[in-house]
Motif scaffolding. Structure first.
Motif, PDB file in Angstrom:
ATOM      1  N   UNK A 243    -123.261 -35.927  59.346  1.00 38.11           N
ATOM      2  CA  UNK A 243    -122.133 -36.679  58.794  1.00 38.11           C
ATOM      3  C   UNK A 243    -122.580 -37.923  58.038  1.00 38.11           C
ATOM      4  N   UNK A 244    -123.902 -38.158  57.958  1.00 45.71           N
ATOM      5  CA  UNK A 244    -124.420 -39.280  57.187  1.00 45.71           C
ATOM      6  C   UNK A 244    -124.637 -40.552  57.971  1.00 45.71           C
ATOM      7  N   UNK A 245    -124.553 -40.479  59.308  1.00 48.65           N
ATOM      8  CA  UNK A 245    -124.699 -41.679  60.127  1.00 48.65           C
ATOM      9  C   UNK A 245    -126.163 -42.040  60.344  1.00 48.65           C
ATOM     10  N   UNK A 246    -126.384 -43.296  60.732  1.00 48.75           N
ATOM     11  CA  UNK A 246    -127.666 -43.751  61.268  1.00 48.75           C
ATOM     12  C   UNK A 246    -127.572 -43.567  62.780  1.00 48.75           C
ATOM     13  N   UNK A 247    -128.417 -42.730  63.357  1.00 47.71           N
ATOM     14  CA  UNK A 247    -128.243 -42.339  64.746  1.00 47.71           C
ATOM     15  C   UNK A 247    -129.394 -42.841  65.609  1.00 47.71           C
ATOM     16  N   UNK A 248    -129.027 -43.511  66.698  1.00 46.61           N
ATOM     17  CA  UNK A 248    -129.989 -43.907  67.730  1.00 46.61           C
ATOM     18  C   UNK A 248    -129.671 -43.064  68.961  1.00 46.61           C
ATOM     19  N   UNK A 249    -130.595 -42.195  69.323  1.00 45.87           N
ATOM     20  CA  UNK A 249    -130.416 -41.341  70.496  1.00 45.87           C
ATOM     21  C   UNK A 249    -130.962 -42.064  71.720  1.00 45.87           C
ATOM     22  N   UNK A 250    -130.111 -42.311  72.682  1.00 46.68           N
ATOM     23  CA  UNK A 250    -130.507 -42.982  73.924  1.00 46.68           C
ATOM     24  C   UNK A 250    -130.602 -41.914  75.003  1.00 46.68           C
ATOM     25  N   UNK A 251    -131.817 -41.683  75.518  1.00 47.33           N
ATOM     26  CA  UNK A 251    -132.027 -40.594  76.466  1.00 47.33           C
ATOM     27  C   UNK A 251    -133.137 -40.965  77.447  1.00 47.33           C
TER      28      UNK A 251
ATOM     29  N   UNK B 125    -111.962 -34.831  62.147  1.00 43.86           N
ATOM     30  CA  UNK B 125    -110.932 -35.622  62.814  1.00 43.86           C
ATOM     31  C   UNK B 125    -111.336 -37.092  62.900  1.00 43.86           C
ATOM     32  N   UNK B 126    -112.596 -37.354  63.230  1.00 43.11           N
ATOM     33  CA  UNK B 126    -113.060 -38.736  63.288  1.00 43.11           C
ATOM     34  C   UNK B 126    -112.989 -39.406  61.923  1.00 43.11           C
ATOM     35  N   UNK B 127    -113.287 -38.661  60.881  1.00 45.69           N
ATOM     36  CA  UNK B 127    -113.189 -39.232  59.526  1.00 45.69           C
ATOM     37  C   UNK B 127    -111.743 -39.576  59.178  1.00 45.69           C
TER      38      UNK B 127
ATOM     39  N   UNK C  37    -124.623 -45.234  64.794  1.00 49.25           N
ATOM     40  CA  UNK C  37    -124.085 -44.504  65.944  1.00 49.25           C
ATOM     41  C   UNK C  37    -125.118 -44.499  67.056  1.00 49.25           C
ATOM     42  N   UNK C  38    -124.728 -44.945  68.235  1.00 51.55           N
ATOM     43  CA  UNK C  38    -125.560 -44.815  69.432  1.00 51.55           C
ATOM     44  C   UNK C  38    -125.087 -43.597  70.196  1.00 51.55           C
ATOM     45  N   UNK C  39    -125.927 -42.569  70.249  1.00 53.40           N
ATOM     46  CA  UNK C  39    -125.595 -41.328  70.946  1.00 53.40           C
ATOM     47  C   UNK C  39    -126.207 -41.403  72.345  1.00 53.40           C
ATOM     48  N   UNK C  40    -125.372 -41.584  73.344  1.00 50.54           N
ATOM     49  CA  UNK C  40    -125.825 -41.889  74.689  1.00 50.54           C
ATOM     50  C   UNK C  40    -125.975 -40.605  75.508  1.00 50.54           C
ATOM     51  N   UNK C  41    -127.100 -40.511  76.233  1.00 43.91           N
ATOM     52  CA  UNK C  41    -127.370 -39.258  76.937  1.00 43.91           C
ATOM     53  C   UNK C  41    -127.551 -38.133  75.941  1.00 43.91           C
ATOM     54  N   UNK C  42    -128.322 -38.403  74.887  1.00 43.92           N
ATOM     55  CA  UNK C  42    -128.419 -37.515  73.732  1.00 43.92           C
ATOM     56  C   UNK C  42    -129.121 -36.209  74.038  1.00 43.92           C
ATOM     57  N   UNK C  43    -129.855 -36.142  75.147  1.00 42.77           N
ATOM     58  CA  UNK C  43    -130.518 -34.901  75.505  1.00 42.77           C
ATOM     59  C   UNK C  43    -131.485 -34.434  74.438  1.00 42.77           C
ATOM     60  N   UNK C  44    -131.364 -33.175  74.038  1.00 32.54           N
ATOM     61  CA  UNK C  44    -132.266 -32.589  73.054  1.00 32.54           C
ATOM     62  C   UNK C  44    -131.810 -32.823  71.621  1.00 32.54           C
ATOM     63  N   UNK C  45    -130.716 -33.550  71.437  1.00 28.67           N
ATOM     64  CA  UNK C  45    -130.300 -33.945  70.095  1.00 28.67           C
ATOM     65  C   UNK C  45    -129.153 -33.161  69.507  1.00 28.67           C
ATOM     66  N   UNK C  46    -128.478 -32.325  70.294  1.00 25.39           N
ATOM     67  CA  UNK C  46    -127.398 -31.516  69.740  1.00 25.39           C
ATOM     68  C   UNK C  46    -126.283 -32.383  69.173  1.00 25.39           C
ATOM     69  N   UNK C  47    -125.848 -33.364  69.940  1.00 23.18           N
ATOM     70  CA  UNK C  47    -124.781 -34.244  69.459  1.00 23.18           C
ATOM     71  C   UNK C  47    -125.291 -35.202  68.379  1.00 23.18           C
ATOM     72  N   UNK C  48    -126.546 -35.625  68.472  1.00 21.50           N
ATOM     73  CA  UNK C  48    -127.108 -36.492  67.433  1.00 21.50           C
ATOM     74  C   UNK C  48    -127.109 -35.794  66.078  1.00 21.50           C
ATOM     75  N   UNK C  49    -127.440 -34.501  66.072  1.00 22.60           N
ATOM     76  CA  UNK C  49    -127.461 -33.733  64.820  1.00 22.60           C
ATOM     77  C   UNK C  49    -126.092 -33.720  64.172  1.00 22.60           C
ATOM     78  N   UNK C  50    -125.047 -33.638  64.963  1.00 20.37           N
ATOM     79  CA  UNK C  50    -123.685 -33.639  64.439  1.00 20.37           C
ATOM     80  C   UNK C  50    -123.423 -34.884  63.596  1.00 20.37           C
ATOM     81  N   UNK C  51    -123.862 -36.046  64.092  1.00 23.11           N
ATOM     82  CA  UNK C  51    -123.598 -37.295  63.378  1.00 23.11           C
ATOM     83  C   UNK C  51    -124.603 -37.542  62.255  1.00 23.11           C
ATOM     84  N   UNK C  52    -125.810 -37.057  62.404  1.00 26.71           N
ATOM     85  CA  UNK C  52    -126.746 -37.113  61.279  1.00 26.71           C
ATOM     86  C   UNK C  52    -126.199 -36.335  60.093  1.00 26.71           C
TER      87      UNK C  52
END
Length: 257
Positions: free
Chosen positions: A60-68, A30-32, A43-58
């Motif tokens: 998808x080919x994104x550069x991900x910065x997990x802020x936790x 949907x985002x695509x 992508x800045x993944x805020x409150x990334x926790x253990x990385x579940x949401x970060x993995x979703x965007x990785x």
């Protein structure tokens, strides 16, 4: 994000890693299609926790910065995703990310959004977004009705949870999220999502929640006994269906009118 909330899951990291749900791939599609997400976005993944949401965007080919801010949770994300060169994690909060101004294409927040200070977060995210950049807020809402298991699980939390009711009330409804985005609101979508859990996984899923008693705390033993009874009464082929509706809200963050 308060100090209390940043440390709330420190003693639940292992269960969180193993048993918390991911998010449906349809969310990325949907985002695509609707909002232009392409590989290479920062992508800045805020409150990334253990990385579940970060993995979703990785994925998808994104550069991900997990802020936790929580050290054990951030360490878990780094153990899981640190081998991916497009991933890095930083110690920061939703309201003070430590990221440079105008540095990311997309700011995301998943399950942690309800812990944040809405006004401070909006200002900070607007600061780190590139001109025209997007914010996406999404979470899994556990369904409370529809099957005997779902209805029994809700009763179990009401009977045995510690501060369950106050936490459940923190999640915003659709109208509140639209107001938070204001003039920049671009839309929302809903997707069904499900975990199929045996009793071990169901127990871990329950204990990953911050509002239930841990081992050694009052009510822990009786809660697990009630969970066993519920599972035995409702499981089919050794599993129960833990059903969610995943909601996502997207928009830009222009200055308030």
């Amino acid at each position: 994000m308060s100090i209390d909330s940043t440390q709330r899951f420190s003693n639940r990291v292992d269960d969180y890693v193993r048993y918390r749900p991911d998010y449906p791939p349809a969310l990325i599609d949907w985002l695509r299609k609707q909002h232009g997400l392409v590989p290479g976005w920062a992508v800045a993944d805020i409150g990334a926790g253990t990385g579940i949401s970060s993995k979703l965007f990785l994925d998808a080919g994104a550069q991900v910065i997990a802020v936790e801010p929580n050290t054990p949770m951030r360490a878990a994300a780094e153990r899981w995703l640190g081998g991916e060169p497009r991933f890095r994690a930083v110690a920061g909060t939703a309201e003070a990310t430590t990221l440079p101004a105008a540095s990311v294409d997309l700011v995301t927040a998943a399950q942690a959004f309800h812990w944040f200070d809405p006004a401070a977060v909006r200002q900070e995210w607007a600061r780190i977004l590139k001109p025209g950049g997007l914010a996406a807020v999404f979470w899994n809402s556990r369904l409370l009705t529809g099957t005997p298991f779902l209805e029994g699980y809700e009763r179990l939390l009401l009977d045995h949870g510690t501060d369950y009711v106050s936490i459940a009330e923190r999640y915003a409804d659709d109208a509140a999220m639209q107001r938070w985005f204001g003039a920049g609101y671009r839309g929302m979508a809903r997707f069904p999502h499900r975990q199929r859990l045996d009793f071990e996984a169901l127990s871990g899923r329950l204990l990953s929640s911050s509002y239930v008693p841990r081992e050694g705390q009052p009510g822990h033993v009786s809660m697990l006994a009630a969970l066993r009874e519920l599972f035995d009464a409702t499981a089919a082929d050794g599993v129960v269906g833990f059903d969610y509706e995943t909601r996502i809200f997207v928009g830009t963050l222009p200055p308030p009118a």
